[in-house]
Design an enzyme around this catalytic site. Structure first.
Site: not given
Lengths: 51, 766
Positions: B50, B53, B456, B643
């Site tokens: 925003c 920020c 996983d 993975d």
């Protein structure tokens, strides 16, 4: 017929002006940060639109 | 605006040291030289969202005298700043600047800037849309005058102007379709772009011929507006993928960019990872990732292997241990002898496995292309038949050609070209609002087809970080002492202790013994925090602590004061997500590299009957391949490097944002929020999108069934063709927007559910 010779180029020219303005704004990076620009409008400290 | 300053939300002062900042050498290596002693660095700041920020981060950077310019990009969540390479003859340490961002509470990461080229492609597309839009509007206006009764010389003039505008536009904006069609034809295939290219070229050529021969009809308007609509679809499609990609690569990058090499003569040198050769000695500090496969020569440390084998507990490493690239040294510094260059390291092996494991996505053909497979031959045949039919029976071959072209134009897949991308963009927008990124449109098509879900364990079903479970039983002063000690360690159990404590005692000196624990001397005695054997100084029996939990003991002069127990917490919403999937009739399986008791325990808790433990990366990928052979379409949800091959082998795959870099690259979907609710939600939205796409196809084909006979009969004037074409496009777009309404009610329900569960706490880790 003769008025068409003026009106058509004038219409095309104005349309082209709009197109040119859009292409320029695209090139100068005004669409890079749309979310940020929305917030910066509210920020008092930052007087400039984009670097 | 309390939402806008994550750093001030009661954050403990010591939390800041846990922000993983890039090293000074990495920052130097990744910065761009602008000349005049100025360098530019781009960082990803995933938490900015925003206006406040922006001001906070930019303000913090501009306070530094070394920074000359700083700008936050809120859309890409990046900050770029220009800094002076040296001030008063002193070489700048860029970490000091980055620390200013960290001090405001925002994490900053480096990212690879390889994807910058995509931006250029997007701009090219937008430019083409703008130019074809300009041309379409102007030609349409001229056409309207022709339709309203312009005749003879005026009509010819208008046709000529239209032709002059349309010609260059056809080449400039049509090149995307020509290129793609040519590529497809070269490889003996056909796609949607072949009929598009043919239609725009033929209609332009015909119109030009008509214009030259003072004919009453020209199709320039149809040609260009077709191009315009199709380009909109293509641009939307590209922007969607681009947005997802930048959000994914903008997160933390795991593989280090460089490492400190110890030369034979004792000097140290920071080198890019690619330049490290087998036999080089590499210094690894606590908290560094291992850059290349290697053997430990000196030093002791605990290694976080979770990213490699899915095991949550760190493994001690000492001289002689073999380490794999990508693992994290937690507690001690090491000297490593590289056994492989970066190209042959563990990570690259995984990439090799991934390439070998070409799953459903390589065989999958997008719905639009499958439709084109039947559609374009049918259209071409129809046009040819009407040409021959009118030629042979009507005798006028020029008239026959005109009718054939109008068949081509009217059947041109304008709505078909928009049907898929518009729905997918709307669906991707809905998913994005729920924190799920889609890499490409076809992923949604594939997700709608699945019948089983593989999970996983570490980092996917669980948060992947231990959390203190007996906080309530421990005495507050003991927690404070333990946190004071734990502050000095990067061990995951220490981190968990620190984040669970509300305050920490100050110790003047704390020493860490890799593989054992921490020690501090205080006036009242020697405090130790670590495993039971280390803390109590005796051969404590190992029976304490079951396999599924881990414990840490705090002692004063070898007398145990407190035992802290830790557990890897299931991801919030995991149980509910699994239950929701079971309700929908999906088969769920846990695939883990972790030890069997731990996997069994978690599977039982979440209600998953089928589980596999101690699997290697290859085993996981093989499992996916076998399921595919058995006719199943599987969704793989995983996060680790181990993975990645399975993510690539599965029909479609999903990864949390905390996943390893490579896992995120391999996955089709990335979900940014902690909750596992994302999985059933993504499936739901994808299925709805699939239904809408089919509806759109039905609409587009229905329109053709209605319009083609008119064209074949020779009644389709350009006016009718244009209006019909635009209307069908509108209908398709409006139908796609319906997904917005459907999904909104879903989102409202999700929010409601989240609101009634105050117990679910989102984990905050650095």
């Amino acid at each position: 017929m003769s008025n068409l010779l003026i009106l058509i180029p004038a219409a095309l020219f104005m349309g082209g002006l709009g197109l040119g303005a859009f292409l320029w704004s695209l090139k100068s990076g005004q669409y890079e940060d749309l979310d940020g620009a929305a917030w910066r409008a509210l920020d008092d400290g930052d007087g400039k639109p984009g670097d | 605006m309390s939402c806008c300053a994550p750093g001030t939300e009661g954050a403990l002062e010591f939390e800041k040291i846990s922000h993983g900042l890039p090293s000074s050498e990495e920052l130097w290596l990744s910065s761009r030289d602008l000349g005049n002693g100025l360098r530019q660095t781009d960082l990803s700041v995933p938490k900015v969202h925003c206006g406040t920020c922006i001001t906070t981060v930019e303000g913090a950077l501009k306070e530094s005298p070394l920074v000359t310019r700083a700008r936050v990009n809120l859309s890409t969540k990046r900050v770029s700043f220009v800094w002076k390479a040296e001030e008063n003859g002193v070489k700048t340490d860029p970490v000091d600047i980055v620390r200013r961002i960290a001090a405001t509470g925002y994490d900053a990461h480096l990212f690879t800037s390889a994807e910058e080229a995509n931006d250029a492609y997007r701009n090219e597309l937008i430019r083409a849309v703008a130019i074809s839009g300009f041309a379409a509007a102007n030609i349409m206006l001229l056409s309207v005058s022709v339709w309203s009764g312009a005749t003879d010389a005026t009509r010819d003039l208008f046709h000529w102007i239209s032709g002059l505008i349309a010609g260059p536009v056809l080449i400039f904006a049509g090149r995307f379709f020509y290129r793609s069609a040519w590529n497809a034809l070269k490889h003996g295939r056909t796609n949607m772009d072949v009929p598009i290219s043919l239609a725009i070229t033929l209609s332009y050529a015909m119109s030009l011929w008509e214009t030259i021969h003072h004919g009453p009809h020209a199709w320039f308007d149809a040609t260009v507006s077709l191009l315009f609509f199709l380009l909109i679809g293509r641009t939307l499609d590209h922007v969607m993928r681009d947005k997802a990609r930048s959000a994914i690569t903008g997160l933390a990058r795991l593989s280090p960019r460089g490492a400190t090499v110890l030369n034979r003569d004792g000097s140290r040198e920071y080198r890019p990872v690619e330049d490290i050769r087998p036999g080089d000695r590499v210094a690894i500090a606590a908290g560094d990732r291992i850059p290349v496969d290697g053997k430990v020569i000196a030093g002791l440390s605990d290694i976080d292997m979770s990213i490699v084998n899915g095991e949550s507990a760190p493994v001690p490493a000492g001289a002689g241990s073999l380490l794999q690239a990508g693992t994290l040294s937690l507690t001690g510094s090491l000297v490593l002898e590289a056994t492989a260059s970066a190209r042959d390291s563990f990570l690259s092996e995984i990439i090799g496995l991934m390439e070998a494991a070409e799953g459903g996505r390589a065989r999958y053909r997008r719905i639009a292309d499958r439709a084109a497979q039947y559609y374009s031959p049918a259209v071409h045949l129809l046009a040819l038949l009407s040409f021959l039919g009118w030629g042979i029976f009507g005798g006028d071959w020029k008239e026959a050609l005109l009718i054939a072209v109008s068949v081509l134009i009217i059947t041109c897949p304008c709505a078909l070209g928009l049907a898929v991308p518009v729905v997918q963009v709307v669906a991707a927008g809905r998913l994005f609002q729920n924190g799920i990124m889609v890499k490409e449109g076809s992923a949604m098509e594939r997700l709608a087809e699945i019948d089983s879900v593989l999970f996983d364990k570490t980092g996917t079903l669980t948060i992947g970080r231990p959390r203190l479970t007996n906080r309530g039983e421990a005495r507050p002063e003991h927690v404070e002492i333990a946190a004071g000690l734990a502050l000095y360690s990067r061990h995951p159990l220490s981190r968990a202790l620190v984040s669970a404590a509300s305050s920490a005692r100050d110790f003047a000196e704390v020493s860490e013994r890799p593989g054992e624990g921490l020690e501090a001397v205080a006036p009242e005695g020697t405090y130790r925090l670590g495993n039971r054997r280390f803390a109590c100084g005796e051969e404590a029996d190992a029976a304490a602590g079951s396999d599924a939990t881990s414990e840490v003991v705090l002692s004063l002069d070898h007398r145990p004061l407190e035992t802290f127990r830790f557990e890897d917490m299931p991801r919030p919403g995991a149980q509910k997500a699994v239950a929701a999937l079971a309700r929908e009739g999906f088969q769920t399986v846990v695939l883990s590299g972790d030890r069997a008791p731990v996997v069994k325990d978690l599977a039982a808790r979440l209600g998953i009957a089928d589980w596999r433990a101690e699997l290697s990366p290859r085993d996981k990928a093989d499992y996916c391949a076998e399921a595919a052979k058995a006719g199943h379409k599987v969704l793989m949800v995983g996060d680790g490097i181990n993975d990645a091959p399975a993510l690539a082998a599965a029909h479609v795959s999903m990864a949390p944002a905390t996943a390893a870099d490579i896992g995120r690259q391999a996955a089709d979907f990335v979900f940014l929020r902690d909750s596992l609710d994302a999985v059933p939600l993504a499936i739901e939205i994808s299925r709805r999108a699939g239904r809408l796409i089919r509806e759109n196809f039905a609409l587009a084909i229905g329109y053709n069934i209605f319009a083609v006979p008119i064209a074949i009969a020779g009644y389709a004037t350009p006016l009718v063709a244009s209006i019909a074409m635009s209307t069908s496009s509108m209908i398709v777009v409006v139908n796609a927007l319906r997904l917005n309404r459907l999904a909104r009610s879903e989102a409202a329900r999700t929010e409601e559910r989240a609101g009634t569960e105050p117990g679910v706490e989102t984990a905050r880790f650095a």
